[in-house]
Design a protein around this motif. Structure first.
Motif, PDB file in Angstrom:
ATOM      1  N   GLN A  61     119.574 -38.276  29.434  1.00  0.00           N
ATOM      2  CA  GLN A  61     117.872 -38.917  29.184  1.00  0.00           C
ATOM      3  C   GLN A  61     117.910 -40.315  29.608  1.00  0.00           C
ATOM      4  O   GLN A  61     118.599 -41.065  29.076  1.00  0.00           O
ATOM      5  CB  GLN A  61     117.711 -38.644  27.515  1.00  0.00           C
ATOM      6  N   GLY A  62     117.114 -40.621  30.256  1.00  0.00           N
ATOM      7  CA  GLY A  62     116.716 -41.995  30.872  1.00  0.00           C
ATOM      8  C   GLY A  62     117.233 -42.279  32.185  1.00  0.00           C
ATOM      9  O   GLY A  62     117.037 -43.351  32.767  1.00  0.00           O
ATOM     10  N   ASP A  63     118.101 -41.263  32.641  1.00  0.00           N
ATOM     11  CA  ASP A  63     118.700 -41.552  34.111  1.00  0.00           C
ATOM     12  C   ASP A  63     117.654 -41.604  35.206  1.00  0.00           C
ATOM     13  O   ASP A  63     116.754 -40.773  35.017  1.00  0.00           O
ATOM     14  CB  ASP A  63     119.912 -40.331  34.300  1.00  0.00           C
ATOM     15  N   ILE A  64     117.829 -42.350  35.944  1.00  0.00           N
ATOM     16  CA  ILE A  64     117.048 -42.314  37.404  1.00  0.00           C
ATOM     17  C   ILE A  64     117.964 -41.715  38.426  1.00  0.00           C
ATOM     18  O   ILE A  64     118.938 -42.454  39.036  1.00  0.00           O
ATOM     19  CB  ILE A  64     116.330 -43.680  37.654  1.00  0.00           C
ATOM     20  N   LEU A  65     117.729 -40.466  38.960  1.00  0.00           N
ATOM     21  CA  LEU A  65     118.489 -39.837  39.724  1.00  0.00           C
ATOM     22  C   LEU A  65     118.087 -39.953  41.336  1.00  0.00           C
ATOM     23  O   LEU A  65     117.121 -40.066  41.510  1.00  0.00           O
ATOM     24  CB  LEU A  65     118.600 -38.236  39.349  1.00  0.00           C
ATOM     25  N   LEU A  91     114.074 -39.531  40.830  1.00  0.00           N
ATOM     26  CA  LEU A  91     113.628 -38.496  40.016  1.00  0.00           C
ATOM     27  C   LEU A  91     114.081 -39.345  38.485  1.00  0.00           C
ATOM     28  O   LEU A  91     115.245 -39.558  38.210  1.00  0.00           O
ATOM     29  CB  LEU A  91     113.947 -37.324  39.801  1.00  0.00           C
ATOM     30  N   LYS A  92     113.104 -39.787  37.774  1.00  0.00           N
ATOM     31  CA  LYS A  92     113.410 -40.447  36.304  1.00  0.00           C
ATOM     32  C   LYS A  92     113.419 -39.076  35.400  1.00  0.00           C
ATOM     33  O   LYS A  92     112.235 -38.513  35.353  1.00  0.00           O
ATOM     34  CB  LYS A  92     112.711 -41.398  35.886  1.00  0.00           C
ATOM     35  N   PHE A 110     109.274 -36.159  33.194  1.00  0.00           N
ATOM     36  CA  PHE A 110     109.826 -36.523  34.085  1.00  0.00           C
ATOM     37  C   PHE A 110     109.059 -37.338  35.200  1.00  0.00           C
ATOM     38  O   PHE A 110     107.513 -37.414  34.980  1.00  0.00           O
ATOM     39  CB  PHE A 110     110.271 -35.494  35.165  1.00  0.00           C
ATOM     40  N   ASP A 111     109.513 -38.316  35.955  1.00  0.00           N
ATOM     41  CA  ASP A 111     108.958 -39.103  36.761  1.00  0.00           C
ATOM     42  C   ASP A 111     109.161 -39.237  38.085  1.00  0.00           C
ATOM     43  O   ASP A 111     110.400 -39.624  38.457  1.00  0.00           O
ATOM     44  CB  ASP A 111     108.886 -40.486  36.194  1.00  0.00           C
ATOM     45  N   LEU A 112     108.477 -38.272  39.293  1.00  0.00           N
ATOM     46  CA  LEU A 112     109.082 -38.261  40.438  1.00  0.00           C
ATOM     47  C   LEU A 112     108.339 -39.686  41.149  1.00  0.00           C
ATOM     48  O   LEU A 112     107.272 -39.868  41.518  1.00  0.00           O
ATOM     49  CB  LEU A 112     108.393 -37.176  41.198  1.00  0.00           C
ATOM     50  N   VAL A 113     109.370 -40.577  41.274  1.00  0.00           N
ATOM     51  CA  VAL A 113     109.216 -41.831  42.096  1.00  0.00           C
ATOM     52  C   VAL A 113     108.788 -41.828  43.477  1.00  0.00           C
ATOM     53  O   VAL A 113     108.122 -42.235  44.174  1.00  0.00           O
ATOM     54  CB  VAL A 113     110.375 -42.633  41.746  1.00  0.00           C
ATOM     55  N   LYS A 114     109.830 -40.843  44.213  1.00  0.00           N
ATOM     56  CA  LYS A 114     109.465 -40.732  45.738  1.00  0.00           C
ATOM     57  C   LYS A 114     110.459 -39.324  46.073  1.00  0.00           C
ATOM     58  O   LYS A 114     111.332 -38.932  45.347  1.00  0.00           O
ATOM     59  CB  LYS A 114     109.924 -41.839  46.517  1.00  0.00           C
ATOM     60  N   ASN A 135     105.250 -36.686  36.051  1.00  0.00           N
ATOM     61  CA  ASN A 135     104.206 -37.791  36.585  1.00  0.00           C
ATOM     62  C   ASN A 135     104.707 -38.089  37.961  1.00  0.00           C
ATOM     63  O   ASN A 135     105.890 -38.082  38.323  1.00  0.00           O
ATOM     64  CB  ASN A 135     104.421 -38.988  35.845  1.00  0.00           C
ATOM     65  N   THR A 136     103.881 -38.406  38.990  1.00  0.00           N
ATOM     66  CA  THR A 136     103.877 -38.695  40.002  1.00  0.00           C
ATOM     67  C   THR A 136     102.958 -39.834  40.672  1.00  0.00           C
ATOM     68  O   THR A 136     102.042 -40.317  39.831  1.00  0.00           O
ATOM     69  CB  THR A 136     103.551 -37.619  41.252  1.00  0.00           C
TER      70      THR A 136
END
Length: 288
Positions: A61-65, A91-92, A110-114, A135-136
């Motif tokens: 949890q908390g990882d940005i992959l 992805l966070k 989740f947070d899809l950064v790009k 979230n995106t």
């Protein structure tokens, strides 16, 4: 120091130690495992460190992959759900809480950064659909028990050029009059997102105008932002250009591409591994 004072100091130290251990336990909560991998995958940690992951590595949890160029990575979560990252994706895992016998504690954010991904719903999403969200930059994705593909195209130079071409075409003749004769005919402004999504790719670009694209393979998803909310069912494609423009249904695939290695489609369980080019190594490398 008196015996009473020593006792109080000892209790305080024990309390602080227990609090520190509890904090570390929460921060390092394992929520999944790398099941398949075709190239470099990095997990950026909240403390500023980074870890190069391999097949069977834990995801927390908390990882940005971060899936590097040419890397597909399939992550198997503790509720038996899956997310497969495509190359050049970040992805966070904002939050993931799951206990088989405590559905009231379910939570996944989740947070899809790009970049892009394919998501397959597990137990959490099936029994508590409203507690799963992604979230995106342009919209939030909600699920109704599903398998879907999402791709966020950041506004780089080529994508902005595509957006500008479509925007000018949509504004003609009231807002832009000097338009080439081979440009599409003018359309109502409410149709602008459709035109933007389907404008031909620019030279050197990825072929898609900026924004969020989705494809529903099974089930139902919802896209919502400041512009509105819209459901998409199996077989449909969707798009939203910005956080304030409403999501729209696209009549066909605008060019979404998702082609992981064939072995990624085989359910190899939470430990994964079959056919991965990583060789099945379980050794993690710390990068500081």
């Amino acid at each position: 120091m008196s015996q009473s004072g020593k006792c109080i100091a000892t209790k305080r130290l024990l309390f602080m130690a227990a609090l520190l251990l509890a904090t570390q336990s929460w921060a390092a909560q394992v929520v999944g495992t790398v099941a398949n991998l075709s190239g470099p995958l990095v997990a950026k940690k909240a403390d500023g460190t980074a870890k190069v992951l391999a097949v069977k590595s834990s995801v927390e949890q908390g990882d940005i992959l971060v899936a590097e160029k040419d890397t597909y990575a399939r992550i198997k979560f503790i509720d038996d759900s899956e997310i497969t990252l495509r190359p050049n994706t970040q992805l966070k895992i904002e939050n993931f809480s799951f206990e088989a016998d405590k559905p009231e504690k379910d939570s996944a954010a989740f947070d899809l950064v790009k970049g892009g991904l394919r998501a397959v719903t597990g137990t959490l999403g099936k029994r508590n659909k409203e507690k799963w969200g992604m979230n995106t930059p342009t919209a939030t994705i909600g699920i109704r028990g599903t398998t879907f593909i999402a791709e966020y195209v950041a506004p780089d130079d080529a994508a902005v050029a595509a957006y500008g071409m479509a925007s000018m075409a949509a504004m003609t003749p009231s807002g832009y009059t000097d338009v080439r004769s081979d440009m599409p005919a003018a359309v109502p402004l409410q149709v602008l997102p459709l035109r933007v999504a389907q404008v031909p790719g620019q030279p050197g670009g990825g072929g898609l105008a900026p924004g969020l694209y989705v494809q529903v393979i099974d089930g139902l998803i919802n896209l919502s932002n400041r512009g509105g909310s819209l459901n998409f069912s199996a077989g449909q494609f969707g798009y939203t250009a910005t956080l304030v423009q409403p999501p729209v249904v696209l009549p066909n695939n605008p060019g979404i591409k998702f082609s992981p290695p064939p072995t990624f489609n085989v359910n190899t369980g939470s430990q994964g591994g079959a056919g991965s080019s990583s060789g099945g190594s379980a050794v993690d490398c710390e990068v500081r």
